[in-house]
Design an enzyme around this catalytic site. Structure first.
Site, PDB file in Angstrom:
ATOM      1  N   ASP A 209       0.863  -1.171   0.000  1.00 13.96           N
ATOM      2  CA  ASP A 209       0.000   0.000   0.000  1.00 13.96           C
ATOM      3  C   ASP A 209       0.909   1.233   0.000  1.00 13.96           C
ATOM      4  O   ASP A 209       2.138   1.146   0.125  1.00 13.96           O
ATOM      5  CB  ASP A 209      -0.948  -0.031   1.217  1.00 13.96           C
ATOM      6  CG  ASP A 209      -2.192   0.804   0.971  1.00 13.96           C
ATOM      7  OD1 ASP A 209      -3.220   0.563   1.615  1.00 13.96           O
ATOM      8  OD2 ASP A 209      -2.128   1.713   0.119  1.00 13.96           O
TER       9      ASP A 209
HETATM   10  C1  GLC Z   1      -4.312   4.246  -0.208  1.00 14.70           C
HETATM   11  C2  GLC Z   1      -5.216   3.081   0.164  1.00 14.70           C
HETATM   12  C3  GLC Z   1      -5.308   2.004  -0.877  1.00 14.70           C
HETATM   13  C4  GLC Z   1      -5.192   2.628  -2.252  1.00 14.70           C
HETATM   14  C5  GLC Z   1      -3.794   3.205  -2.394  1.00 14.70           C
HETATM   15  C6  GLC Z   1      -3.577   3.884  -3.738  1.00 14.70           C
HETATM   16  O1  GLC Z   1      -3.549   4.626   0.897  1.00 14.70           O
HETATM   17  O2  GLC Z   1      -4.972   2.443   1.422  1.00 14.70           O
HETATM   18  O3  GLC Z   1      -6.548   1.326  -0.693  1.00 14.70           O
HETATM   19  O4  GLC Z   1      -5.428   1.650  -3.264  1.00 14.70           O
HETATM   20  O5  GLC Z   1      -3.469   4.099  -1.336  1.00 14.70           O
HETATM   21  O6  GLC Z   1      -4.390   5.019  -3.825  1.00 14.70           O
END
Ligand code: GLC
Length: 720
Positions: A266
């Site tokens: 993430d």
């Molecule tokens: C965010 C979220 C994740 C998302 C990623 C890209 O922090 O936790 O669900 O897909 O970043 O935006």
């Protein structure tokens, strides 16, 4: 492209190129077509040279066919190996045709609708130039204080798993390289929804048995359905950050489940391993995460800055680095990007598809299946000449998309007033959270006997980093309901939110109560259809609604404890697991929802009182609608294992069936229960089945006591 050619590519890549192929940046790092890469903003912060920019393997991208094609064209011209860029983004519940938030969609108890919505999302995303979506979010959610419950299909592992698999099918189809399909990435692995106190990014700590029994099934269902990617979660699992957790990413995901796809972190989760204090330096974080099984680092640069040196020092075998790079290149290959680097980016098709009539019609129908009727004293459906007054913050609001509608636009939305004004409903007064707002609303309702109060929480209170310790309606909104009721008005309250709210007062003051969640671009149309009976309310809650925050976490599939109260509420009973001041029961249980008809269930009938080991049995009921209106009913099957080697939930959802019952109609509904449906995670964390007594419940929601029992016999020759 063949595996040999991919390996030939890898053989020509430098260590630095390999590390960058495992790095995901944001698309706004890249200069507009033709412009020079001016080192400002994120480009400067990241301290990246232009040549490095064009070796990063993927981007967290915006949408737009022209921009995507221009970026890819520029990238391909500058990438030393001619490797295409992978464009990924958060298409969570639709691109521009935004569907209900996933928690609302979960209330439809119909994974075919989730698959249909994902299919449409994939069409709009693919022709807008995107290749992969960071969806389905398959985190089991039991705590409504957590803002991201809106992204999940709720508190039940069985429902979550069916939805996750359906969404993978909707996005990827049989071949994600096909036009109009995109790859998908199940997230957040694992158990992100169990953040303590519902506070986002907080500690997660649970037994392996609970993790396997409740939190893992939906991720596994997505993996088994063939999702191309898995995203690691921000939280710890067994006191190790998920992103740096070999037991999770290699032992479980790859070795036990056989996942051969790509694992991405993430956003900056690799950096956060240092905050978790299991790494002191970026180099250590990079090594731990890479060795754990992480392939792509999202939006931090520890792989870029450290992997080459770790390989040169022999701390990481180059073969392991090559294997990770190969998985990323195979991901691009699975999407056909080597042959078609622009995949489906097509401005004309994009324009035709986005928000087209067919997509809007699907959004309206699906939204209508996702709202949940919680109370109706007979005031609903409205007569065409009812002429209700309309008030409240969501009366004319088009801010009805909810969190993670990244590409959605409020101007695309149909508000409740937009949909009702054609029925002669007067324009509602502007709402403000104050006595003035209340007085203005009361004045507007003065001559109306029926009032629609459109209330709830701001859509910006839902989604990531939106945890709340108080989850009720505002004091002003509750005062409005109280004063309307005191004036003898018939109040139909329509609640917009991304989470279960505390609705005890709303239930008390309202004659009718709809949970409208955030239903997407066609919210207003779908709600108007339901309010006037042109659509049948069929939604059933995918999450428990507590009476107050003090009950949280409150979920239906709990253990019995050694001192269960004799009554459901437990109030007034001494020395049992109960509160002094609040019943144990929720305001509305998991699976609850009303229709406009009525429902009656016969006692369950079982094809046998005994199930042979390895056998199955059939459970049936007769569902009837003695009412004068049609009833859309979701018949729900729950099972309880009455005695096992570890404690077992008092109920577990094992099946559901949506049926339409005409007034006076009776229908037999049957469920086949194979022995495998009785499996659970035993004390050795293995999936097991144990002979003994089981109880079958079939009814309208998880609170049903409509039951029958059977015995699962031991295997031949085994004495129990
Ligand atoms: C965010 C979220 C994740 C998302 C990623 C890209 O922090 O936790 O669900 O897909 O970043 O935006």
């Amino acid at each position: 492209m063949t595996k040999e050619k991919i390996r030939g590519l890898i053989a020509r890549m430098s260590l630095a190129e390999k590390a960058l192929q495992l790095t995901q940046l944001r698309s706004d790092f890249y200069p507009a077509p033709g412009a020079e890469a001016v080192p400002t903003g994120p480009f400067l912060e990241a301290d990246l040279g232009e040549e490095e920019l064009y070796c990063a393997g993927s981007v967290l991208a915006g949408a737009g066919a022209e921009a995507a094609a221009a970026l890819q064209r520029q990238y391909m011209a500058k990438n030393p190996q001619g490797i295409p860029l992978l464009l990924m983004s958060d298409v969570i519940h639709g691109l521009r045709t935004v569907f209900p938030i996933p928690l609302a969609l979960g209330c439809a108890f119909d994974e075919a609708l989730a698959e249909e919505a994902a299919r449409i999302a994939a069409l709009e995303a693919a022709f807008s130039g995107l290749h992969v979506t960071f969806s389905p979010m398959a985190d089991l959610a039991r705590d409504p204080r957590w803002g991201r419950v809106m992204e999940s299909a709720g508190e039940d592992p069985f429902l979550n798993a069916r939805y996750a698999a359906a969404m993978v099918r909707g996005y990827q189809g049989d071949d994600p390289a096909e036009a109009g399909r995109i790859g998908c990435c199940v997230k957040h692995f694992a158990a992100y929804g169990a953040a303590e106190a519902g506070r986002d990014y907080n500690t997660v700590d649970m037994s392996e048995g609970v993790l396997r029994e409740f939190y893992l099934p939906a991720y596994k269902a997505a993996v088994d359905a063939g999702c191309l990617m898995v995203m690691t979660s921000f939280n710890t699992v067994f006191r190790v950050p998920a992103t740096a957790n070999p037991q999770l990413l290699t032992g479980l995901l790859r070795e036990e489940w056989g996942f051969a796809g790509t694992v991405i972190s993430d956003h900056t989760a690799v950096s956060e391993v240092m905050n978790h204090s299991t790494a002191e330096t970026g180099e250590e974080a990079a090594r731990l995460c890479f060795e754990a099984g992480l392939d792509i680092e999202m939006m931090s640069l520890h792989f870029h800055k450290n992997l080459a040196a770790l390989v040169e020092r022999g701390e990481i075998p180059e073969e392991k680095l090559d294997a990770a790079v190969e998985r990323v290149l195979e991901l691009k290959n699975a999407l056909g990007l080597f042959e078609k680097p622009f995949k489906d980016a097509d401005p004309q098709r994009e324009k035709q598809l986005i928000l087209c009539a067919g997509h809007r019609a699907a959004a309206r129908r699906i939204a209508g299946e996702s709202a949940v009727l919680l109370k109706n004293d007979g005031c609903l459906p409205l007569a065409t000449d009812a002429g209700p007054a309309l008030v409240g913050p969501f009366a004319a609001s088009r801010d009805v998309l909810g969190g993670w509608s990244v590409f959605g636009r409020t101007e695309d939305c149909v508000s409740l007033y937009d949909a009702l004004k054609g029925r002669g409903i007067a324009e509602p007064p502007a709402w403000e959270e104050s006595r003035v707002g209340i007085d203005r609303a009361l004045e507007h309702c003065r001559d109306s006997g029926i009032v629609i109060a459109a209330l709830g929480e701001p859509s910006d209170d839902t989604g990531e980093a939106k945890s709340k310790a108080r989850i009720g309606l505002s004091a002003y909104q509750e005062e409005l309901l109280c004063r309307l009721a005191a004036q003898g008005k018939k109040v139909i309250t329509v609640v917009f939110s991304g989470r279960p709210l505390i609705l005890d007062k709303a239930a008390e003051y309202s004659a009718g109560l709809f949970m409208a969640w955030f239903l997407g671009v066609e919210s207003g149309s779908a709600l108007a259809d339901l309010l006037y009976g042109e659509a049948q309310p069929g939604g059933r809650l995918a999450m428990t609604f507590p009476r107050c925050e003090g009950q949280i976490p409150l979920y239906y599939n709990h253990y019995n404890t050694g001192r269960p109260p004799k009554t459901a509420s437990g109030m007034g009973e001494a020395f049992v697991s109960a509160y002094l001041d609040t019943p144990n029961t929720p305001l509305y249980p998991f699976g609850f929802g009303l229709g406009y008809g009525e429902r009656r269930y016969s006692a369950p009938r079982l094809s046998s009182a005994r199930m042979a080991w390895g056998g199955s049995l059939r459970a049936s009921v007769t569902a009837a609608n003695p009412g004068s209106r049609p009833q859309r009913e979701t018949v729900q099957l729950y099972i309880r294992d009455l005695s096992a080697s570890v404690v077992r939930p008092v109920k577990e959802l094992k099946g559901y069936r949506k049926i339409d019952l005409a007034p006076g109609e009776e229908r037999e509904v049957s469920f086949d229960i194979p022995m495998e449906a009785l499996s659970f995670v035993n004390g050795r964390n293995q999936t097991a089945v144990e002979p003994g007594r089981f109880r079958v419940y079939i009814g309208p929601d998880s609170g049903t006591d409509n039951q029958a029992e059977f015995v699962l016999d031991a295997p031949e020759g085994e004495i129990r």
